[in-house]
Design a protein around this motif. Structure first.
Motif, PDB file in Angstrom:
ATOM      1  N   ILE A 136       0.847  -1.203   0.000  1.00 10.55           N
ATOM      2  CA  ILE A 136       0.000   0.000   0.000  1.00 10.55           C
ATOM      3  C   ILE A 136       0.877   1.246   0.000  1.00 10.55           C
ATOM      4  N   ILE A 137       1.867   1.237   0.901  1.00  8.74           N
ATOM      5  CA  ILE A 137       2.726   2.419   1.022  1.00  8.74           C
ATOM      6  C   ILE A 137       3.453   2.714  -0.291  1.00  8.74           C
ATOM      7  N   ASN A 138       3.837   1.688  -1.012  1.00  5.19           N
ATOM      8  CA  ASN A 138       4.628   1.900  -2.240  1.00  5.19           C
ATOM      9  C   ASN A 138       3.805   1.945  -3.527  1.00  5.19           C
ATOM     10  N   ASP A 139       2.478   1.905  -3.405  1.00  6.26           N
ATOM     11  CA  ASP A 139       1.637   1.922  -4.612  1.00  6.26           C
ATOM     12  C   ASP A 139       1.434   3.369  -5.081  1.00  6.26           C
ATOM     13  N   PRO A 140       2.000   3.731  -6.250  1.00  7.64           N
ATOM     14  CA  PRO A 140       1.913   5.129  -6.693  1.00  7.64           C
ATOM     15  C   PRO A 140       0.497   5.576  -7.049  1.00  7.64           C
ATOM     16  N   SER A 141      -0.428   4.627  -7.201  1.00  6.37           N
ATOM     17  CA  SER A 141      -1.791   5.039  -7.577  1.00  6.37           C
ATOM     18  C   SER A 141      -2.633   5.429  -6.350  1.00  6.37           C
ATOM     19  N   ILE A 142      -2.083   5.219  -5.151  1.00  9.67           N
ATOM     20  CA  ILE A 142      -2.834   5.547  -3.925  1.00  9.67           C
ATOM     21  C   ILE A 142      -2.478   6.959  -3.475  1.00  9.67           C
ATOM     22  N   ASP A 143      -3.512   7.782  -3.200  1.00  7.99           N
ATOM     23  CA  ASP A 143      -3.285   9.177  -2.788  1.00  7.99           C
ATOM     24  C   ASP A 143      -2.985   9.297  -1.301  1.00  7.99           C
ATOM     25  N   CYS A 144      -3.640   8.438  -0.499  1.00  6.82           N
ATOM     26  CA  CYS A 144      -3.627   8.674   0.957  1.00  6.82           C
ATOM     27  C   CYS A 144      -3.693   7.351   1.706  1.00  6.82           C
ATOM     28  N   VAL A 145      -2.927   7.258   2.789  1.00  5.56           N
ATOM     29  CA  VAL A 145      -3.008   6.078   3.656  1.00  5.56           C
ATOM     30  C   VAL A 145      -3.929   6.398   4.828  1.00  5.56           C
ATOM     31  N   LEU A 146      -4.919   5.534   5.032  1.00  3.89           N
ATOM     32  CA  LEU A 146      -5.779   5.619   6.218  1.00  3.89           C
ATOM     33  C   LEU A 146      -5.187   4.666   7.249  1.00  3.89           C
ATOM     34  N   ASN A 147      -4.632   5.250   8.313  1.00  4.96           N
ATOM     35  CA  ASN A 147      -3.827   4.500   9.276  1.00  4.96           C
ATOM     36  C   ASN A 147      -4.671   4.164  10.512  1.00  4.96           C
ATOM     37  N   LEU A 148      -5.217   2.947  10.526  1.00  8.51           N
ATOM     38  CA  LEU A 148      -6.059   2.516  11.652  1.00  8.51           C
ATOM     39  C   LEU A 148      -5.365   1.415  12.442  1.00  8.51           C
ATOM     40  N   THR A 149      -4.052   1.526  12.558  1.00  6.68           N
ATOM     41  CA  THR A 149      -3.293   0.550  13.345  1.00  6.68           C
ATOM     42  C   THR A 149      -3.374   0.932  14.817  1.00  6.68           C
ATOM     43  N   ILE A 150      -2.709   0.152  15.663  1.00  2.00           N
ATOM     44  CA  ILE A 150      -2.719   0.443  17.104  1.00  2.00           C
ATOM     45  C   ILE A 150      -1.794   1.638  17.382  1.00  2.00           C
ATOM     46  N   PRO A 151      -2.002   2.325  18.524  1.00  2.00           N
ATOM     47  CA  PRO A 151      -1.244   3.557  18.780  1.00  2.00           C
ATOM     48  C   PRO A 151       0.266   3.414  18.602  1.00  2.00           C
ATOM     49  N   ILE A 158       4.907   7.922   8.948  1.00  2.00           N
ATOM     50  CA  ILE A 158       6.192   8.399   8.398  1.00  2.00           C
ATOM     51  C   ILE A 158       6.500   7.666   7.090  1.00  2.00           C
ATOM     52  N   ALA A 159       6.287   6.367   7.072  1.00  2.00           N
ATOM     53  CA  ALA A 159       6.558   5.600   5.842  1.00  2.00           C
ATOM     54  C   ALA A 159       5.648   6.086   4.710  1.00  2.00           C
ATOM     55  N   ALA A 160       4.385   6.363   5.017  1.00  2.00           N
ATOM     56  CA  ALA A 160       3.446   6.818   3.979  1.00  2.00           C
ATOM     57  C   ALA A 160       3.880   8.173   3.424  1.00  2.00           C
ATOM     58  N   LEU A 161       4.257   9.077   4.309  1.00  2.00           N
ATOM     59  CA  LEU A 161       4.689  10.409   3.857  1.00  2.00           C
ATOM     60  C   LEU A 161       5.962  10.292   3.020  1.00  2.00           C
ATOM     61  N   ASN A 162       6.895   9.473   3.477  1.00  2.00           N
ATOM     62  CA  ASN A 162       8.141   9.294   2.716  1.00  2.00           C
ATOM     63  C   ASN A 162       7.866   8.761   1.318  1.00  2.00           C
ATOM     64  N   ALA A 163       6.783   8.003   1.182  1.00  2.00           N
ATOM     65  CA  ALA A 163       6.429   7.469  -0.140  1.00  2.00           C
ATOM     66  C   ALA A 163       5.548   8.448  -0.915  1.00  2.00           C
ATOM     67  N   GLY A 164       5.382   9.674  -0.385  1.00  2.00           N
ATOM     68  CA  GLY A 164       4.664  10.719  -1.134  1.00  2.00           C
ATOM     69  C   GLY A 164       3.154  10.678  -0.978  1.00  2.00           C
ATOM     70  N   LYS A 165       2.682  10.050   0.119  1.00  2.00           N
ATOM     71  CA  LYS A 165       1.222   9.944   0.298  1.00  2.00           C
ATOM     72  C   LYS A 165       0.743  10.844   1.428  1.00  2.00           C
ATOM     73  N   HIS A 166      -0.472  11.380   1.269  1.00  2.00           N
ATOM     74  CA  HIS A 166      -1.132  12.027   2.384  1.00  2.00           C
ATOM     75  C   HIS A 166      -1.464  10.933   3.405  1.00  2.00           C
ATOM     76  N   VAL A 167      -1.713  11.357   4.650  1.00  2.00           N
ATOM     77  CA  VAL A 167      -2.028  10.343   5.651  1.00  2.00           C
ATOM     78  C   VAL A 167      -3.095  10.863   6.613  1.00  2.00           C
ATOM     79  N   TYR A 168      -4.007   9.961   6.963  1.00  2.00           N
ATOM     80  CA  TYR A 168      -5.025  10.263   7.986  1.00  2.00           C
ATOM     81  C   TYR A 168      -4.984   9.097   8.971  1.00  2.00           C
ATOM     82  N   SER A 169      -4.806   9.428  10.256  1.00  2.00           N
ATOM     83  CA  SER A 169      -4.538   8.381  11.228  1.00  2.00           C
ATOM     84  C   SER A 169      -5.560   8.404  12.367  1.00  2.00           C
TER      85      SER A 169
END
Ligand SMILES: NC(=O)c1ccc[n+]([C@@H]2O[C@H](COP(=O)([O-])OP(=O)(O)OC[C@H]3O[C@@H](n4cnc5c(N)ncnc54)[C@H](O)[C@@H]3O)[C@@H](O)[C@H]2O)c1
Length: 382
Positions: free
Chosen positions: A59-74, A82-93
């Motif tokens: 997911i993090i490395n897929d260039p067709s994805i605009d944003c990572v929705l981060n619903l992992t544990i705290p 950080i990984a999502a941003l480094n891969a050029g994606k917006h992030v909502y957590s």
């Protein structure tokens, strides 16, 4: 219209609420999902028609994805963001934004350097109930705000969450888990906080799981579970907050805002909405209607006015902040549930816990802007 393409990482309990809500949002498309448990991810993909099940890295490395929705544990939030941003994606957590302020600073700096957006739960302050409070305040109904109080009394999560362990480890506890709803609401309505102090205690060393499938299992507690805090706002408003996993029940209102000419009261959460207050009534009394009524019964609510609620999103609407972020990216304006707000709330929460240890007030360094009111017809006017 080209949709905002989202990759979901974290397919646990809360993902159902996001996935249900997001299905109703036309501008958002959840195109892939991942977690540490492939079976769980497959199950969610099947229920919610998500086209692809992947690994988090895919997911993090897929260039067709605009944003990572981060619903992992705290404990995993920062690493994924950080990984999502480094891969050029917006992030909502999900909340809490981070468990370490330095991670939050890194996330905000990375996003700024790369021109990306960072959004964060909670988004309950965008719901009809708190937007109604905002409207009353913006209309001057209670005059200059003087004080705010929030009470978050719960008996923890081991009676309903299937895997409650993380709530009792670093990044968990009632302040970091439930405090964000109320502190974010306070800051969004009243502006940033400058100074805090707190008392905190761990009541039990172990908690007994009562939910399935692990009922009967004991889990260790490594966080404080009953917390009281005082808050000083930049505006001069004084606040207090109680957040607990050690209270069986209570009749205190969830939140009250005091002003020179009146009081706003959120007396109870919407029963279908737990403590998360997207919907529910807003009561208020003003100088004109206030009177001291002494009666031997409670609750004594008949002398309060019920505010007219003309806003949307009065039911469970987790993901509303993500939708707002998607439109913020499209229209190049600030997202309302944004990273700066979330980082400020984290600094406040960590400050309260630090104060409880040091027995000193803690100064809060970060500041954030008050998010603009959500248009009543959102997403029209987004
Ligand atoms: N459960 C609730 O009622 C609730 C309500 C509001 C907010 N939240 C917040 O939502 C977040 C998730 O809570 P939950 O209850 O869904 O938890 P959960 O344990 O049910 O699910 C967590 C998910 O994250 C995945 N995950 C964990 N670490 C990961 C990593 N390093 N990389 C990739 N995936 C990882 C797990 O595989 C799982 O799919 C937490 O921050 C919590 O505070 C939960």
């Amino acid at each position: 219209m080209e949709k905002f393409r989202i990759g979901l990482i974290g397919c646990g309990v809360i993902s159902d609420k996001y996935l249900t809500t997001c299905q109703a949002f036309d501008f958002i498309d959840i195109v892939a999902c991942a977690s540490l448990n492939i079976e769980e991810s497959k199950q969610k993909a099947e229920i919610y028609n998500i086209p692809r099940v992947c690994t988090p890295d895919e997911i993090i490395n897929d260039p067709s994805i605009d944003c990572v929705l981060n619903l992992t544990i705290p404990a995993a939030h920062a690493q994924i963001s950080i990984a999502a941003l480094n891969a050029g994606k917006h992030v909502y957590s999900e909340k809490p934004f981070v468990t370490d302020l330095a991670d939050g600073e890194e996330i905000l700096a990375l996003a700024k350097a790369k021109g990306l957006y960072v959004g964060n739960a909670p988004d309950t302050f965008l719901g009809g109930r708190l937007q109604t409070c905002k409207k009353l305040m913006d209309q001057g109904v209670i005059g200059l705000p003087t004080g705010v109080m929030a009470f978050v009394p719960t008996r923890g999560v081991e009676r309903h969450h299937p895997n409650p362990d993380f709530y009792y480890q670093n990044g968990g506890g009632p302040l970091l888990d439930l405090g964000p709803y109320y502190l974010t609401a306070m800051v969004a309505l009243l502006g940033p906080i400058t100074r805090v102090c707190g008392l905190a205690k761990k009541t039990l060393d172990e908690r007994l799981i009562e939910s399935q499938p692990r009922a009967g299992e004991k889990i260790p507690v490594n966080v404080d579970t009953h917390i009281n805090a005082l808050l000083e706002f930049e505006s001069g408003v004084q606040g207090s907050l109680m957040a607990s996993f050690d209270v069986w029940d209570s009749q205190t209102p969830r939140m009250e805002i005091y002003g020179e000419n009146g009081t706003i009261c959120i007396n109870d959460p919407d029963p279908t909405d737990g403590f998360n207050i997207f919907g529910g009534q807003v009561l208020y009394k003003t100088r004109e209607t206030a009177r001291w009524v002494y009666r031997p019964r409670t609750p004594n609510l008949e002398f309060w006015s019920v505010a007219e609620n003309t806003h949307g999103f009065n039911q469970e609407a987790r993901g509303l902040g993500l939708l707002d972020l998607a439109y913020a990216v499209k229209n190049q304006r600030p997202a309302r549930a944004n990273g700066e707000l979330a980082q400020h709330v984290c600094e406040v929460m960590f400050g309260i816990l630090e104060s409880a240890k040091t027995r000193q007030f803690v100064e809060i360094k970060s500041r954030c802007e008050l998010p603009e009111a959500l248009p009543e017809n959102f997403p029209n006017g987004a």
